[in-house]
Scaffold this motif. Structure first.
Motif, PDB file in Angstrom:
ATOM      1  N   SER A  36       5.490  -8.131   4.662  1.00 44.97           N
ATOM      2  CA  SER A  36       4.320  -7.429   5.192  1.00 44.97           C
ATOM      3  C   SER A  36       4.249  -5.993   4.712  1.00 44.97           C
ATOM      4  O   SER A  36       3.152  -5.460   4.495  1.00 44.97           O
ATOM      5  CB  SER A  36       4.331  -7.459   6.722  1.00 44.97           C
ATOM      6  OG  SER A  36       5.480  -6.791   7.238  1.00 44.97           O
ATOM      7  N   ASP A  37       5.408  -5.321   4.536  1.00 37.84           N
ATOM      8  CA  ASP A  37       5.417  -3.907   4.169  1.00 37.84           C
ATOM      9  C   ASP A  37       6.542  -3.627   3.178  1.00 37.84           C
ATOM     10  O   ASP A  37       7.638  -4.187   3.296  1.00 37.84           O
ATOM     11  CB  ASP A  37       5.622  -3.027   5.401  1.00 37.84           C
ATOM     12  CG  ASP A  37       4.485  -3.146   6.395  1.00 37.84           C
ATOM     13  OD1 ASP A  37       3.549  -2.345   6.313  1.00 37.84           O
ATOM     14  OD2 ASP A  37       4.533  -4.050   7.253  1.00 37.84           O
ATOM     15  N   THR A  39       8.497  -0.153   1.660  1.00 34.61           N
ATOM     16  CA  THR A  39       8.638   1.292   1.834  1.00 34.61           C
ATOM     17  C   THR A  39       9.509   1.857   0.728  1.00 34.61           C
ATOM     18  O   THR A  39      10.636   1.407   0.514  1.00 34.61           O
ATOM     19  CB  THR A  39       9.253   1.631   3.199  1.00 34.61           C
ATOM     20  OG1 THR A  39       8.414   1.117   4.235  1.00 34.61           O
ATOM     21  CG2 THR A  39       9.387   3.140   3.377  1.00 34.61           C
ATOM     22  N   GLU A  49       9.741  -5.136   4.890  1.00 35.09           N
ATOM     23  CA  GLU A  49       9.677  -5.722   6.231  1.00 35.09           C
ATOM     24  C   GLU A  49       9.099  -7.126   6.113  1.00 35.09           C
ATOM     25  O   GLU A  49       8.048  -7.336   5.506  1.00 35.09           O
ATOM     26  CB  GLU A  49       8.799  -4.882   7.160  1.00 35.09           C
ATOM     27  CG  GLU A  49       8.681  -5.467   8.561  1.00 35.09           C
ATOM     28  CD  GLU A  49       7.842  -4.612   9.494  1.00 35.09           C
ATOM     29  OE1 GLU A  49       7.348  -5.160  10.502  1.00 35.09           O
ATOM     30  OE2 GLU A  49       7.666  -3.415   9.210  1.00 35.09           O
ATOM     31  N   TYR A 105      -3.337  -4.449  -1.575  1.00 33.33           N
ATOM     32  CA  TYR A 105      -2.372  -3.711  -0.768  1.00 33.33           C
ATOM     33  C   TYR A 105      -3.061  -2.509  -0.125  1.00 33.33           C
ATOM     34  O   TYR A 105      -3.961  -1.899  -0.711  1.00 33.33           O
ATOM     35  CB  TYR A 105      -1.198  -3.223  -1.635  1.00 33.33           C
ATOM     36  CG  TYR A 105      -0.559  -4.346  -2.421  1.00 33.33           C
ATOM     37  CD1 TYR A 105       0.464  -5.103  -1.873  1.00 33.33           C
ATOM     38  CD2 TYR A 105      -1.023  -4.680  -3.694  1.00 33.33           C
ATOM     39  CE1 TYR A 105       1.012  -6.159  -2.584  1.00 33.33           C
ATOM     40  CE2 TYR A 105      -0.472  -5.729  -4.404  1.00 33.33           C
ATOM     41  CZ  TYR A 105       0.546  -6.472  -3.841  1.00 33.33           C
ATOM     42  OH  TYR A 105       1.082  -7.520  -4.537  1.00 33.33           O
ATOM     43  N   ARG A 106      -2.601  -2.163   1.065  1.00 32.32           N
ATOM     44  CA  ARG A 106      -3.019  -0.941   1.732  1.00 32.32           C
ATOM     45  C   ARG A 106      -1.868   0.056   1.619  1.00 32.32           C
ATOM     46  O   ARG A 106      -0.720  -0.285   1.906  1.00 32.32           O
ATOM     47  CB  ARG A 106      -3.340  -1.211   3.203  1.00 32.32           C
ATOM     48  CG  ARG A 106      -3.687   0.034   3.995  1.00 32.32           C
ATOM     49  CD  ARG A 106      -4.120  -0.324   5.404  1.00 32.32           C
ATOM     50  NE  ARG A 106      -4.474   0.879   6.155  1.00 32.32           N
ATOM     51  CZ  ARG A 106      -5.074   0.864   7.337  1.00 32.32           C
ATOM     52  NH1 ARG A 106      -5.376  -0.288   7.908  1.00 32.32           N
ATOM     53  NH2 ARG A 106      -5.365   1.987   7.951  1.00 32.32           N
ATOM     54  N   THR A 123       4.280   3.876   1.788  1.00 30.38           N
ATOM     55  CA  THR A 123       4.294   2.660   2.594  1.00 30.38           C
ATOM     56  C   THR A 123       3.179   1.750   2.101  1.00 30.38           C
ATOM     57  O   THR A 123       2.009   2.133   2.108  1.00 30.38           O
ATOM     58  CB  THR A 123       4.090   2.968   4.086  1.00 30.38           C
ATOM     59  OG1 THR A 123       5.102   3.886   4.516  1.00 30.38           O
ATOM     60  CG2 THR A 123       4.170   1.696   4.916  1.00 30.38           C
ATOM     61  N   ARG A 125       1.363  -1.938   2.428  1.00 29.99           N
ATOM     62  CA  ARG A 125       1.180  -3.136   3.265  1.00 29.99           C
ATOM     63  C   ARG A 125       0.469  -4.205   2.448  1.00 29.99           C
ATOM     64  O   ARG A 125      -0.595  -3.968   1.877  1.00 29.99           O
ATOM     65  CB  ARG A 125       0.370  -2.796   4.516  1.00 29.99           C
ATOM     66  CG  ARG A 125       0.092  -4.006   5.405  1.00 29.99           C
ATOM     67  CD  ARG A 125      -0.476  -3.574   6.738  1.00 29.99           C
ATOM     68  NE  ARG A 125       0.482  -2.733   7.443  1.00 29.99           N
ATOM     69  CZ  ARG A 125       0.205  -2.088   8.565  1.00 29.99           C
ATOM     70  NH1 ARG A 125      -0.994  -2.160   9.092  1.00 29.99           N
ATOM     71  NH2 ARG A 125       1.132  -1.358   9.153  1.00 29.99           N
ATOM     72  N   THR A 126       1.057  -5.390   2.375  1.00 25.27           N
ATOM     73  CA  THR A 126       0.414  -6.478   1.640  1.00 25.27           C
ATOM     74  C   THR A 126      -0.771  -7.008   2.441  1.00 25.27           C
ATOM     75  O   THR A 126      -0.736  -7.067   3.675  1.00 25.27           O
ATOM     76  CB  THR A 126       1.408  -7.620   1.370  1.00 25.27           C
ATOM     77  OG1 THR A 126       1.890  -8.127   2.621  1.00 25.27           O
ATOM     78  CG2 THR A 126       2.588  -7.140   0.549  1.00 25.27           C
ATOM     79  N   THR A 160      -0.416   0.057  15.377  1.00 24.41           N
ATOM     80  CA  THR A 160      -0.417  -0.266  13.951  1.00 24.41           C
ATOM     81  C   THR A 160       0.441  -1.513  13.695  1.00 24.41           C
ATOM     82  O   THR A 160       1.534  -1.655  14.249  1.00 24.41           O
ATOM     83  CB  THR A 160       0.146   0.913  13.149  1.00 24.41           C
ATOM     84  OG1 THR A 160      -0.674   2.057  13.382  1.00 24.41           O
ATOM     85  CG2 THR A 160       0.165   0.602  11.663  1.00 24.41           C
ATOM     86  N   GLY A 161      -0.071  -2.424  12.892  1.00 21.93           N
ATOM     87  CA  GLY A 161       0.683  -3.621  12.560  1.00 21.93           C
ATOM     88  C   GLY A 161       0.610  -4.725  13.592  1.00 21.93           C
ATOM     89  O   GLY A 161       1.420  -5.654  13.557  1.00 21.93           O
ATOM     90  N   GLU A 193      -9.502  -3.557   3.418  1.00 20.62           N
ATOM     91  CA  GLU A 193      -8.331  -4.439   3.335  1.00 20.62           C
ATOM     92  C   GLU A 193      -8.764  -5.835   2.875  1.00 20.62           C
ATOM     93  O   GLU A 193      -8.712  -6.142   1.691  1.00 20.62           O
ATOM     94  CB  GLU A 193      -7.606  -4.460   4.682  1.00 20.62           C
ATOM     95  CG  GLU A 193      -7.059  -3.078   5.060  1.00 20.62           C
ATOM     96  CD  GLU A 193      -6.100  -3.106   6.213  1.00 20.62           C
ATOM     97  OE1 GLU A 193      -5.452  -4.140   6.452  1.00 20.62           O
ATOM     98  OE2 GLU A 193      -5.995  -2.078   6.918  1.00 20.62           O
TER      99      GLU A 193
END
Length: 400
Positions: A36-37, A39, A49, A105-106, A123, A125-126, A160-161, A193
């Motif tokens: 998901s993430d 970093t 993550e 990705y974000r 960071t 995020r997919t 968030t998330g 997104e």
């Protein structure tokens, strides 16, 4: 092998420096592995993550200059100067995958301390390119019935998330796919997104806008939408007084408006939104907000015993009778009254938690971690207030 034993090795040689090709290889691997993430931080290894659990995926610590180089790859040559000036950067990033597919990705980039040097944390995020069908999100029928209207305001809240964007995007996909919808949809996001390029539609249209790229702010986006005759408006977040006013006004003038807020329960959402305004005008703002409101949904993601995550939700459909009941309360009792209505007419967050624990899908530690959040399924026994208008303990501030 369980998900907890998931091997966090990308399966290709670790580069001595992340050039564009290596960067793309890492991100595509993350997408394929349901990460998901990702970093990246100066003087630290790359960490990913997956289903709420963190795994380092490099032995080498990234050099500060290497991470700064990646900010330019992602955003452009002015990224380092913008970060050095104390501004963070939010943007989207895309990698083509064949002729008809994109990996999306974000991204957030923020300056951080890196020993004696200036550093950056990136960071990533997919994002799935196309949102999931609404039917796959395991929503109870009562909640599904409270998500689509001819007009009014629907709020999706959570930290968030927590899956807010996914739920909203699934709703928009549902509207596009409905052959009877006949809806013109405008979205204002920061950044964009999900996209809807491959969602079939017959009698609906959509235009997506990225704040900071196409328009300067969410409030400006709502004002822009009212000149274009939409039926549905999606606003990425209602955080400040100007945006809250804009979305409420749009919802009260014949539009169906969706937006989000970073709150943890239905009652807290009312309090947070009204608190954005000066104290002497909050009663009027509460009345306008309730007039526009259709539904508030609060969502969290909890870790399940199989190593994945499941959504737990709290929600309340604001019928005319419930709105009147809230407005009849003195300001100091609004939050307590809304909490009572969630228990009696909606669904508190703890109801989903209890159901997951009884089914053996979450362990006792996870249950205790989230048990105190949101509206409790049962009222806590407390001494009665001194008078009929006295607030409950801890709620003296009411909606403001």
């Amino acid at each position: 092998m369980t998900l907890l034993e998931w091997p966090a090795s990308p399966g290709f040689p670790e580069p001595l420096w992340y050039w564009v090709e290596d960067w793309h290889r890492l991100l595509l691997w993350a997408t394929d592995q349901a990460v998901s993430d990702v970093t990246l931080q100066a003087n630290q290894p790359v960490v990913v993550e997956r289903h709420g659990r963190l795994f380092p995926v490099t032995r080498r610590r990234l050099a500060p200059a290497e991470v700064y180089h990646l900010t330019q790859v992602i955003y452009g040559d002015n990224a380092p100067s913008q970060l050095a000036g104390g501004q963070d950067i939010d943007c989207s990033y895309e990698i083509p995958r064949g002729r008809a597919d994109l990996a999306r990705y974000r991204v957030n980039m923020t300056a951080v301390r890196a020993g004696r040097e200036r550093g950056v944390e990136i960071t990533v995020r997919t994002i799935a390119t196309t949102p999931p069908p609404l039917a796959t999100l395991d929503l109870p029928p009562a909640l599904r019935a409270g998500l689509v209207f001819e007009q009014g305001l629907v709020l999706i809240t959570g930290p968030t998330g927590s899956g807010k964007t996914t739920l909203l995007a699934a709703i928009i996909r549902h509207l596009l796919e409905d052959p009877h919808a006949h809806r013109k949809i405008l979205t204002y996001e920061a950044p964009i997104e999900y996209v809807y390029d491959f969602v079939p539609r017959v009698h609906a249209s959509i235009a997506q806008h990225e704040i900071g790229v196409h328009l300067p702010s969410f409030a400006a986006g709502v004002r822009n939408s009212l000149r274009r005759k939409p039926m549905v408006i999606l606003v990425g977040e209602a955080r400040d007084a100007e945006t809250i006013t804009a979305v409420v006004d749009a919802a009260m003038t014949g539009h169906l408006v969706y937006t989000t807020s970073h709150t943890n329960s239905v009652p807290e959402t009312l309090r947070r939104l009204v608190s954005a305004f000066p104290a002497d005008g909050r009663d009027g703002r509460l009345a306008d907000l309730l007039e526009a409101l259709q539904t508030i949904v609060t969502q969290r993601l909890v870790r399940t015993t199989d190593g994945r995550r499941a959504a737990v939700r709290e929600y309340l459909r604001f019928t005319p009778d419930l709105k009147d009941a809230i407005l009849a309360q003195p300001p100091a009792r609004v939050v307590a009254a809304t909490r009572h209505l969630v228990r009696e007419h909606g669904r508190p967050l703890t109801a989903d938690l209890d159901a997951l624990r009884e089914a053996g899908r979450i362990d006792e530690r996870e249950y205790r971690l989230f048990r105190g959040l949101g509206t409790q399924a049962d009222a806590i026994s407390l001494p009665l207030p001194a008078g009929p208008d006295a607030p409950e303990p801890g709620e003296a501030d009411g909606p403001g």
